[in-house]
Design a protein around this motif. Structure first.
Motif, PDB file in Angstrom:
ATOM      1  N   LEU A 161       0.254  -8.674  -8.210  1.00 18.03           N
ATOM      2  CA  LEU A 161      -0.964  -9.287  -7.072  1.00 18.03           C
ATOM      3  C   LEU A 161      -0.351  -9.099  -5.726  1.00 18.03           C
ATOM      4  CD1 LEU A 161      -1.450 -12.678  -9.003  1.00 18.03           C
ATOM      5  CD2 LEU A 161      -3.224 -10.737  -8.769  1.00 18.03           C
ATOM      6  N   PRO A 162      -1.074  -8.663  -4.836  1.00 18.34           N
ATOM      7  CA  PRO A 162      -0.542  -8.454  -3.563  1.00 18.34           C
ATOM      8  C   PRO A 162       0.424  -9.920  -2.997  1.00 18.34           C
ATOM      9  CG  PRO A 162      -3.025  -8.920  -3.519  1.00 18.34           C
ATOM     10  CD  PRO A 162      -2.436  -8.978  -4.936  1.00 18.34           C
ATOM     11  N   ASP A 163       1.451  -9.201  -2.328  1.00 18.85           N
ATOM     12  CA  ASP A 163       2.276 -10.262  -1.830  1.00 18.85           C
ATOM     13  C   ASP A 163       2.847 -11.414  -2.824  1.00 18.85           C
ATOM     14  OD1 ASP A 163       1.924  -9.223   0.875  1.00 18.85           O
ATOM     15  OD2 ASP A 163      -0.029 -10.372   0.899  1.00 18.85           O
ATOM     16  N   HIS A 164       2.911 -10.915  -3.905  1.00 18.12           N
ATOM     17  CA  HIS A 164       3.454 -11.745  -5.216  1.00 18.12           C
ATOM     18  C   HIS A 164       4.967 -12.050  -5.009  1.00 18.12           C
ATOM     19  CE1 HIS A 164       3.651 -13.163  -9.330  1.00 18.12           C
ATOM     20  NE2 HIS A 164       2.314 -13.088  -9.287  1.00 18.12           N
ATOM     21  N   PRO A 165       5.245 -13.448  -4.744  1.00 18.39           N
ATOM     22  CA  PRO A 165       6.590 -13.758  -4.622  1.00 18.39           C
ATOM     23  C   PRO A 165       7.410 -13.331  -5.893  1.00 18.39           C
ATOM     24  CG  PRO A 165       5.342 -15.764  -5.048  1.00 18.39           C
ATOM     25  CD  PRO A 165       4.664 -14.795  -4.937  1.00 18.39           C
ATOM     26  N   ILE A 166       8.626 -12.822  -5.645  1.00 20.58           N
ATOM     27  CA  ILE A 166       9.552 -12.379  -6.757  1.00 20.58           C
ATOM     28  C   ILE A 166       9.844 -13.506  -7.837  1.00 20.58           C
ATOM     29  CG2 ILE A 166      11.784 -11.713  -7.377  1.00 20.58           C
ATOM     30  CD1 ILE A 166      11.942 -10.232  -4.794  1.00 20.58           C
ATOM     31  N   ALA A 167      10.186 -14.958  -7.551  1.00 20.59           N
ATOM     32  CA  ALA A 167      10.416 -15.936  -8.522  1.00 20.59           C
ATOM     33  C   ALA A 167       9.104 -16.560  -8.730  1.00 20.59           C
ATOM     34  CB  ALA A 167      11.543 -16.629  -8.014  1.00 20.59           C
ATOM     35  N   SER A 168       8.031 -15.973  -8.838  1.00 23.13           N
ATOM     36  CA  SER A 168       6.883 -16.726  -9.260  1.00 23.13           C
ATOM     37  C   SER A 168       6.662 -17.263 -10.584  1.00 23.13           C
ATOM     38  CB  SER A 168       5.610 -15.837  -8.688  1.00 23.13           C
ATOM     39  OG  SER A 168       5.441 -14.899 -10.061  1.00 23.13           O
ATOM     40  N   GLY A 169       5.740 -17.942 -11.025  1.00 27.07           N
ATOM     41  CA  GLY A 169       5.667 -18.610 -11.963  1.00 27.07           C
ATOM     42  C   GLY A 169       4.404 -18.097 -12.784  1.00 27.07           C
ATOM     43  N   GLU A 170       4.040 -16.567 -12.715  1.00 24.38           N
ATOM     44  CA  GLU A 170       3.048 -16.095 -13.223  1.00 24.38           C
ATOM     45  C   GLU A 170       2.940 -16.309 -14.689  1.00 24.38           C
ATOM     46  OE1 GLU A 170       0.655 -11.650 -13.228  1.00 24.38           O
ATOM     47  OE2 GLU A 170       2.694 -11.737 -12.801  1.00 24.38           O
ATOM     48  N   PRO A 360      11.262 -12.631 -14.086  1.00 24.96           N
ATOM     49  CA  PRO A 360      11.914 -12.516 -12.748  1.00 24.96           C
ATOM     50  C   PRO A 360      12.399 -10.895 -12.661  1.00 24.96           C
ATOM     51  CG  PRO A 360      12.420 -14.609 -13.708  1.00 24.96           C
ATOM     52  CD  PRO A 360      11.946 -13.660 -14.752  1.00 24.96           C
ATOM     53  N   LEU A 361      12.990 -10.281 -13.767  1.00 27.52           N
ATOM     54  CA  LEU A 361      13.636  -8.978 -13.672  1.00 27.52           C
ATOM     55  C   LEU A 361      12.268  -8.061 -13.291  1.00 27.52           C
ATOM     56  CD1 LEU A 361      16.025  -8.834 -16.576  1.00 27.52           C
ATOM     57  CD2 LEU A 361      16.866  -8.720 -14.147  1.00 27.52           C
ATOM     58  N   PHE A 362      11.402  -8.271 -14.130  1.00 23.98           N
ATOM     59  CA  PHE A 362      10.399  -7.284 -13.831  1.00 23.98           C
ATOM     60  C   PHE A 362       9.612  -7.612 -12.634  1.00 23.98           C
ATOM     61  CE2 PHE A 362      10.252  -6.968 -18.563  1.00 23.98           C
ATOM     62  CZ  PHE A 362       9.990  -5.641 -18.780  1.00 23.98           C
ATOM     63  N   SER A 363       9.447  -8.665 -12.009  1.00 27.40           N
ATOM     64  CA  SER A 363       8.980  -9.054 -10.675  1.00 27.40           C
ATOM     65  C   SER A 363      10.149  -8.243  -9.749  1.00 27.40           C
ATOM     66  CB  SER A 363       8.854 -10.436 -10.294  1.00 27.40           C
ATOM     67  OG  SER A 363       7.967 -11.141 -11.161  1.00 27.40           O
ATOM     68  N   LEU A 364      11.181  -8.273  -9.745  1.00 28.09           N
ATOM     69  CA  LEU A 364      12.107  -7.575  -9.014  1.00 28.09           C
ATOM     70  C   LEU A 364      11.986  -6.141  -8.854  1.00 28.09           C
ATOM     71  CD1 LEU A 364      14.693  -7.854  -7.078  1.00 28.09           C
ATOM     72  CD2 LEU A 364      16.153  -8.004  -8.760  1.00 28.09           C
ATOM     73  N   TRP A 365      12.118  -5.592 -10.065  1.00 25.21           N
ATOM     74  CA  TRP A 365      11.708  -4.138 -10.439  1.00 25.21           C
ATOM     75  C   TRP A 365      10.651  -3.684  -9.646  1.00 25.21           C
ATOM     76  CZ3 TRP A 365       8.214  -1.742 -14.142  1.00 25.21           C
ATOM     77  CH2 TRP A 365       8.438  -0.456 -14.241  1.00 25.21           C
ATOM     78  N   GLU A 366       9.469  -4.455  -9.802  1.00 22.90           N
ATOM     79  CA  GLU A 366       8.298  -4.050  -9.211  1.00 22.90           C
ATOM     80  C   GLU A 366       8.199  -4.395  -7.726  1.00 22.90           C
ATOM     81  OE1 GLU A 366       5.817  -6.686 -11.058  1.00 22.90           O
ATOM     82  OE2 GLU A 366       5.253  -5.149 -12.990  1.00 22.90           O
ATOM     83  N   TYR A 367       9.044  -5.183  -7.168  1.00 20.25           N
ATOM     84  CA  TYR A 367       9.161  -5.569  -5.584  1.00 20.25           C
ATOM     85  C   TYR A 367       9.928  -4.304  -5.171  1.00 20.25           C
ATOM     86  CZ  TYR A 367      10.987  -7.615  -1.532  1.00 20.25           C
ATOM     87  OH  TYR A 367      11.601  -7.630  -0.091  1.00 20.25           O
ATOM     88  N   ARG A 368      11.142  -3.851  -5.775  1.00 16.17           N
ATOM     89  CA  ARG A 368      12.132  -2.784  -5.459  1.00 16.17           C
ATOM     90  C   ARG A 368      11.127  -1.264  -5.123  1.00 16.17           C
ATOM     91  NH1 ARG A 368      17.921  -2.930  -7.715  1.00 16.17           N
ATOM     92  NH2 ARG A 368      18.093  -1.323  -6.312  1.00 16.17           N
ATOM     93  N   LYS A 369      10.417  -1.212  -6.059  1.00 18.81           N
ATOM     94  CA  LYS A 369       9.337  -0.027  -6.487  1.00 18.81           C
ATOM     95  C   LYS A 369       8.580   0.053  -5.062  1.00 18.81           C
ATOM     96  CE  LYS A 369       7.175   0.085 -10.033  1.00 18.81           C
ATOM     97  NZ  LYS A 369       6.146   0.434 -11.257  1.00 18.81           N
ATOM     98  N   LYS A 370       8.010  -1.232  -4.826  1.00 17.35           N
ATOM     99  CA  LYS A 370       6.846  -1.157  -3.681  1.00 17.35           C
ATOM    100  C   LYS A 370       7.853  -0.834  -2.301  1.00 17.35           C
ATOM    101  CE  LYS A 370       3.847  -4.314  -3.803  1.00 17.35           C
ATOM    102  NZ  LYS A 370       3.414  -5.874  -3.681  1.00 17.35           N
ATOM    103  N   LEU A 374       7.176   2.120   0.577  1.00 18.50           N
ATOM    104  CA  LEU A 374       7.069   1.645   1.912  1.00 18.50           C
ATOM    105  C   LEU A 374       8.019   2.325   2.882  1.00 18.50           C
ATOM    106  CD1 LEU A 374       5.993  -1.790   1.679  1.00 18.50           C
ATOM    107  CD2 LEU A 374       4.559   0.034   2.091  1.00 18.50           C
ATOM    108  N   LEU A 375       9.296   2.413   2.496  1.00 19.31           N
ATOM    109  CA  LEU A 375      10.553   2.978   3.208  1.00 19.31           C
ATOM    110  C   LEU A 375      10.571   4.550   3.401  1.00 19.31           C
ATOM    111  CD1 LEU A 375      13.090   0.134   2.467  1.00 19.31           C
ATOM    112  CD2 LEU A 375      11.776   0.486   4.612  1.00 19.31           C
ATOM    113  N   ARG A 376       9.894   5.182   2.319  1.00 17.02           N
ATOM    114  CA  ARG A 376       9.985   6.554   2.160  1.00 17.02           C
ATOM    115  C   ARG A 376       9.445   7.355   3.414  1.00 17.02           C
ATOM    116  NH1 ARG A 376       7.330   8.609  -3.258  1.00 17.02           N
ATOM    117  NH2 ARG A 376       6.030   7.388  -2.629  1.00 17.02           N
ATOM    118  N   PRO A 377      10.381   8.364   3.991  1.00 17.72           N
ATOM    119  CA  PRO A 377       9.749   8.841   5.188  1.00 17.72           C
ATOM    120  C   PRO A 377       8.391   9.693   4.739  1.00 17.72           C
ATOM    121  CG  PRO A 377      11.541  10.195   4.101  1.00 17.72           C
ATOM    122  CD  PRO A 377      11.366   9.011   3.442  1.00 17.72           C
ATOM    123  N   GLY A 378       7.458   9.818   5.809  1.00 13.23           N
ATOM    124  CA  GLY A 378       6.049  10.332   5.745  1.00 13.23           C
ATOM    125  C   GLY A 378       4.924   9.533   6.428  1.00 13.23           C
ATOM    126  N   PRO A 379       3.773  10.084   6.109  1.00 13.31           N
ATOM    127  CA  PRO A 379       2.560   9.303   6.653  1.00 13.31           C
ATOM    128  C   PRO A 379       2.775   7.878   6.125  1.00 13.31           C
ATOM    129  CG  PRO A 379       1.800  11.002   5.124  1.00 13.31           C
ATOM    130  CD  PRO A 379       3.320  10.986   5.305  1.00 13.31           C
TER     131      PRO A 379
END
Length: 385
Positions: A161-170, A360-370, A374-379
């Motif tokens: 989900l967009p803007d999903h907090p890492i420590a959410s109770g999904e 929480p581990l999966f949420s953190l992993w997905e957050y770090r991927k995102k 975003l931080l990769r150089p390019g358009p």
């Protein structure tokens, strides 16, 4: 009241041994224990050779678990495991519905028991697909999962989900409704299968194609040389990478080119014998399941090669005793194309289970991927979309 279930599990590298059920003395408080192995005792989709092949193709260990209750084997699950650091994901397979073998009424309880058994083996997330013939109602399944202690959310897909907090109770379970396109085959030849196509324009296109290209059993060269080229072109058109590792289908050929339950077909131009498409189907009982279907988009552009791949595979499967062709789903456009060929859309359920301890581990992993994207150089993402 939920049946008590117990497990033994393993991650075999070679074909696993046949399962055995150990007897428990009368009056014992324990249920019987099923030792993990090959799902040959079950009544649903069970093709252990294909599972082993997929494990080798993707270079991932294969995990097997069985569910027992009331003295009976209730279900078997097998998945290739993808390790994300300390956490494993029991992946969905390219052949649908093969992940969990169970009876429809046991789905919720089996999933709950499997979730706990996987978590003990550091596998925090698992995917399942339940076939159309189960006729599962997604809202009823949501209630059944809640009864066994698994809160479930119905969503349109598995994307975070967009803007999903890492420590959410999904919710630990995400249910996604999906659709498979099923072609019923009544003719005994490809011409009769084409004649049964409802849309006149599609029939005309197929008959024109039938005069210009022919179908044959695939050769080793087709699989080793032409298939990787077709797949690169097919996935490249949508901007996606080929999901199969290099050499994966060399393994598939070595293990299954003589297997009567695996159909590998090549479509070639009549004039030059140049291959322009390939299809692979897996036969189980009276159904052929589509593993892949790819074509060359640089030649024969005016010919309906994709439809011809379907009717050729249907005719081959019909000769092998099949009555139905499960073509899977796809985008709205792809599903509409399959319906024009005579397929009927049947609903099924995809399911993702994440153990709360690993959420929480999966949420953190997905957050770090995102963040990495975003931080990769390019358009920037907004510039080109």
């Amino acid at each position: 009241m939920t049946k008590k279930r117990q497990f033994r599990g393993c991650e075999p590298q070679a074909p696993p041994p046949r399962p055995r059920v150990t007897s428990i003395p009368p009056g014992s408080s324990e249920t019987e224990k099923f030792h993990a192995g090959h799902p040959g005792l079950t009544t649903a989709f069970a093709t252990p050779d294909i599972l082993q092949t997929l494990s080798l193709m993707f270079r991932r260990p294969l995990m097997s678990l069985g569910v027992c209750g009331d003295g009976d084997l209730q279900g078997v699950a097998q998945w290739p495991i993808d390790w994300k650091g300390p956490v494993g994901i029991a992946q969905r397979l390219p052949v649908r519905y093969i992940g969990l073998v169970s009876e429809p009424e046991d789905v919720a309880a089996s999933v709950h028991a499997l979730q706990k058994a996987l978590a003990k083996r550091r596998v925090g997330r698992a995917y399942y697909s339940f076939p159309p013939h189960y006729r599962l109602n997604i809202e009823e399944l949501q209630d059944q999962l809640s009864i066994v202690g698994l809160a479930a959310t119905i969503r349109s897909d598995f994307a975070s989900l967009p803007d999903h907090p890492i420590a959410s109770g999904e919710s630990p379970v995400v249910l996604v409704p999906n659709v498979a396109c099923i072609l019923r085959m009544e003719g005994t030849s490809e011409e009769e299968i084409i004649a049964a196509v409802a849309q006149a324009r599609a029939r005309t296109s197929l008959r024109q194609t039938l005069r210009n290209i022919s179908g044959r059993d695939a050769t080793m060269e087709d699989v080793a040389v032409h298939l990787p080229r077709f797949m690169a072109g097919t996935y490249g058109r949508t901007g996606n990478d080929v999901p199969y590792p290099p050499g994966a289908f060399d393994i598939f050929w070595q293990r299954h080119h003589m297997d009567p339950n695996v159909l590998m077909r090549t479509i070639a131009l009549e004039a030059s014998n140049q291959p322009v498409g390939m299809a692979i189907g897996i036969v189980h009982h009276d159904v052929v399941y589509s593993l892949l279907l790819v074509r060359d988009y640089t030649v024969a552009k005016s010919l309906n090669v994709t439809a011809r791949l379907i009717t050729d595979m249907a005719a081959k499967a019909r000769a092998n005793g099949c009555s139905y062709f499960d073509l899977g789903g796809g985008t709205i456009v792809i599903k509409e194309f399959k319906v024009r060929l005579g397929c009927r859309c049947q609903s099924y359920v995809d399911l993702r289970v994440t153990h709360p301890s690993y959420g929480p581990l999966f949420s953190l992993w997905e957050y770090r991927k995102k963040r990495h994207r975003l931080l990769r150089p390019g358009p920037q993402s907004g510039a080109g979309s």
